[in-house]
Motif scaffolding. Structure first.
Motif, PDB file in Angstrom:
ATOM      1  N   VAL A 151       0.862  -1.185   0.000  1.00  0.00           N
ATOM      2  CA  VAL A 151       0.000   0.000   0.000  1.00  0.00           C
ATOM      3  C   VAL A 151       0.896   1.233   0.000  1.00  0.00           C
ATOM      4  N   PRO A 152       1.002   1.962  -1.113  1.00  0.00           N
ATOM      5  CA  PRO A 152       1.906   3.114  -1.177  1.00  0.00           C
ATOM      6  C   PRO A 152       1.382   4.307  -0.388  1.00  0.00           C
ATOM      7  N   PHE A 153       2.316   5.157   0.049  1.00  0.00           N
ATOM      8  CA  PHE A 153       1.946   6.357   0.805  1.00  0.00           C
ATOM      9  C   PHE A 153       0.936   7.218   0.047  1.00  0.00           C
ATOM     10  N   GLU A 154       1.075   7.266  -1.270  1.00  0.00           N
ATOM     11  CA  GLU A 154       0.267   8.175  -2.080  1.00  0.00           C
ATOM     12  C   GLU A 154      -1.218   7.855  -2.049  1.00  0.00           C
ATOM     13  N   ILE A 155      -1.573   6.670  -1.613  1.00  0.00           N
ATOM     14  CA  ILE A 155      -2.996   6.309  -1.535  1.00  0.00           C
ATOM     15  C   ILE A 155      -3.710   7.105  -0.459  1.00  0.00           C
ATOM     16  N   GLY A 156      -2.971   7.493   0.577  1.00  0.00           N
ATOM     17  CA  GLY A 156      -3.593   8.247   1.667  1.00  0.00           C
ATOM     18  C   GLY A 156      -4.339   7.330   2.614  1.00  0.00           C
ATOM     19  N   ALA A 157      -5.484   7.781   3.108  1.00  0.00           N
ATOM     20  CA  ALA A 157      -6.270   6.982   4.057  1.00  0.00           C
ATOM     21  C   ALA A 157      -6.738   5.697   3.386  1.00  0.00           C
ATOM     22  N   HIS A 158      -6.760   4.616   4.177  1.00  0.00           N
ATOM     23  CA  HIS A 158      -7.159   3.310   3.609  1.00  0.00           C
ATOM     24  C   HIS A 158      -7.779   2.439   4.699  1.00  0.00           C
ATOM     25  N   PRO A 159      -8.398   1.301   4.353  1.00  0.00           N
ATOM     26  CA  PRO A 159      -9.126   0.479   5.321  1.00  0.00           C
ATOM     27  C   PRO A 159      -8.262  -0.209   6.376  1.00  0.00           C
ATOM     28  N   GLY A 160      -6.929  -0.174   6.233  1.00  0.00           N
ATOM     29  CA  GLY A 160      -6.080  -0.846   7.213  1.00  0.00           C
ATOM     30  C   GLY A 160      -5.525   0.074   8.278  1.00  0.00           C
ATOM     31  N   MET A 161      -5.994   1.296   8.341  1.00  0.00           N
ATOM     32  CA  MET A 161      -5.386   2.273   9.244  1.00  0.00           C
ATOM     33  C   MET A 161      -5.690   2.027  10.717  1.00  0.00           C
ATOM     34  N   ASN A 162      -6.632   1.131  11.005  1.00  0.00           N
ATOM     35  CA  ASN A 162      -6.907   0.805  12.406  1.00  0.00           C
ATOM     36  C   ASN A 162      -5.928  -0.217  12.965  1.00  0.00           C
ATOM     37  N   GLY A 163      -5.051  -0.754  12.104  1.00  0.00           N
ATOM     38  CA  GLY A 163      -4.039  -1.681  12.608  1.00  0.00           C
ATOM     39  C   GLY A 163      -4.009  -3.001  11.864  1.00  0.00           C
ATOM     40  N   PRO A 164      -3.002  -3.813  12.157  1.00  0.00           N
ATOM     41  CA  PRO A 164      -2.815  -5.092  11.461  1.00  0.00           C
ATOM     42  C   PRO A 164      -3.885  -6.116  11.834  1.00  0.00           C
ATOM     43  N   PHE A 165      -4.098  -7.065  10.948  1.00  0.00           N
ATOM     44  CA  PHE A 165      -5.050  -8.141  11.212  1.00  0.00           C
ATOM     45  C   PHE A 165      -4.747  -9.318  10.295  1.00  0.00           C
ATOM     46  N   THR A 166      -5.221 -10.480  10.705  1.00  0.00           N
ATOM     47  CA  THR A 166      -5.050 -11.691   9.914  1.00  0.00           C
ATOM     48  C   THR A 166      -6.379 -12.426   9.841  1.00  0.00           C
ATOM     49  N   VAL A 167      -6.786 -12.792   8.640  1.00  0.00           N
ATOM     50  CA  VAL A 167      -7.969 -13.620   8.442  1.00  0.00           C
ATOM     51  C   VAL A 167      -7.490 -15.026   8.089  1.00  0.00           C
ATOM     52  N   LEU A 168      -7.913 -16.009   8.870  1.00  0.00           N
ATOM     53  CA  LEU A 168      -7.513 -17.392   8.648  1.00  0.00           C
ATOM     54  C   LEU A 168      -8.676 -18.162   8.054  1.00  0.00           C
ATOM     55  N   LYS A 169      -8.407 -18.916   6.998  1.00  0.00           N
ATOM     56  CA  LYS A 169      -9.442 -19.701   6.333  1.00  0.00           C
ATOM     57  C   LYS A 169      -9.004 -21.161   6.271  1.00  0.00           C
ATOM     58  N   PHE A 170      -9.975 -22.045   6.464  1.00  0.00           N
ATOM     59  CA  PHE A 170      -9.677 -23.466   6.598  1.00  0.00           C
ATOM     60  C   PHE A 170     -10.280 -24.260   5.445  1.00  0.00           C
ATOM     61  N   GLY A 171      -9.753 -25.440   5.245  1.00  0.00           N
ATOM     62  CA  GLY A 171     -10.165 -26.238   4.090  1.00  0.00           C
ATOM     63  C   GLY A 171     -11.353 -27.132   4.332  1.00  0.00           C
ATOM     64  N   MET A 172     -12.134 -26.862   5.370  1.00  0.00           N
ATOM     65  CA  MET A 172     -13.299 -27.688   5.679  1.00  0.00           C
ATOM     66  C   MET A 172     -14.525 -26.806   5.877  1.00  0.00           C
ATOM     67  N   PRO A 173     -15.638 -27.164   5.279  1.00  0.00           N
ATOM     68  CA  PRO A 173     -16.851 -26.345   5.400  1.00  0.00           C
ATOM     69  C   PRO A 173     -17.278 -26.106   6.840  1.00  0.00           C
ATOM     70  N   SER A 174     -16.975 -27.056   7.716  1.00  0.00           N
ATOM     71  CA  SER A 174     -17.420 -26.919   9.108  1.00  0.00           C
ATOM     72  C   SER A 174     -16.585 -25.910   9.896  1.00  0.00           C
ATOM     73  N   LEU A 175     -15.439 -25.518   9.350  1.00  0.00           N
ATOM     74  CA  LEU A 175     -14.577 -24.554  10.032  1.00  0.00           C
ATOM     75  C   LEU A 175     -14.661 -23.215   9.316  1.00  0.00           C
ATOM     76  N   LYS A 176     -15.349 -22.272   9.922  1.00  0.00           N
ATOM     77  CA  LYS A 176     -15.542 -20.964   9.304  1.00  0.00           C
ATOM     78  C   LYS A 176     -14.305 -20.089   9.518  1.00  0.00           C
TER      79      LYS A 176
END
Length: 300
Positions: free
Chosen positions: A224-249
């Protein structure tokens, strides 16, 4: 992902305890929901503390007693085949150990982070936004060491060595022979510019990122370059984990000075999934981002 036969009996000999805990918790929660029972009702019948069932359903425990699983299956009137499968999961948690339970490293890993390691080790896909650091799965040994030396001033060198070993071991998920982790990282341009350790450490680190991104199709990186300015990640880092089984959301992991934790709430997960998608759309594509990383590496 655990391989299954047509009867849905897992190949337990290939299963990790972390994956078994996750799958077990998900299926137990599903069985309770299908039975129409509230958690408090189940705990009252079994004379359990409410926290015990919560830990089982959220995979927040190291070992699961097969007898506890059998008791729950009987209450939920689970089919015999389902009971055998879930008991098998519980048995794995008692007979095998995850790498982070090794005596060499377990005492340097905070309890809350052990839970995350179980999620990361069993995830099929990770989507990670980082604003200050190179994502942990992409860090070089020298960069990792510099971070820990700054974050843990005064810690003995032997302890630092073990912390470095933990993070390096985590990275093996990217190089698994079977189903390597699909890792998509978006990093703030500040990560490329901030000197961690020394200019030499940074040059090596940025070249390492570029090499990983260019040689591994399952590793994708955007900046994400500086020139973009404000962006959706400005509240801090995060990780979304996804699993290979339908039962695990999907699950979202958040970390800050006050602590760390995961959220399984669908509203929370959806919010961060949308933020990550927005960041992907705003940031330059993979090749342009790779060029930014290569250019930054030449400036050190």
């Amino acid at each position: 992902m655990i391989e299954t036969t047509e009867s849905a009996t897992p190949a337990f000999e290939a299963a990790t305890p972390a994956l078994c805990r996750l799958q077990l918790g998900s299926e137990l929660r599903q069985l309770r929901t299908q039975s129409g029972m509230k958690a408090a009702e189940v705990c009252r019948i079994l004379s359990w503390a409410g926290s015990k069932l919560t830990r089982l359903e959220t995979a927040d425990n190291g070992i699961v007693e097969p007898a506890d699983v059998i008791a729950l299956c009987q209450i939920y009137k689970a089919a015999p085949e389902k009971q055998r499968t879930l008991t098998g999961y519980a048995t794995v948690t008692k007979t095998k150990k995850d790498w982070w339970q090794s005596p060499d490293v377990r005492d340097v890993i905070p309890p809350g982070f052990k839970a995350y390691l179980g999620l990361e080790a069993t995830a099929e896909k990770l989507e990670n936004y980082e604003s200050e650091y190179v994502p942990g799965l992409l860090q070089t040994e020298a960069y990792i060491r510099a971070i820990h030396q700054r974050a843990h001033t005064g810690l003995p060198a032997e302890q630092i060595d073990r912390l470095v070993a933990v993070r390096m071991t985590r990275q093996e998920a990217l190089h698994r022979k079977v189903k390597p982790l699909e890792f998509t990282a978006i990093i703030n341009e500040a990560v490329l510019r901030r000197v961690i350790g020394s200019p030499e450490v940074m040059k090596e680190q940025l070249r390492h990122i570029a090499d990983l991104a260019s040689s591994n199709p399952h590793v994708k990186i955007q900046v994400v370059p500086f020139e973009i300015g404000a962006h959706p990640g400005m509240n801090g880092p995060f990780t979304v984990l996804k699993f290979g089984m339908p039962s695990l959301k999907p699950i979202v992991y958040l970390e800050n000075l006050g602590g760390a934790g995961v959220s399984r709430r669908e509203d929370d997960v959806k919010k961060y999934e949308e933020a990550f998608s927005d960041l992907q759309a705003l940031a330059p594509g993979y090749q342009e981002s790779l060029s930014m990383i290569n250019t930054a590496s030449k400036e050190f």
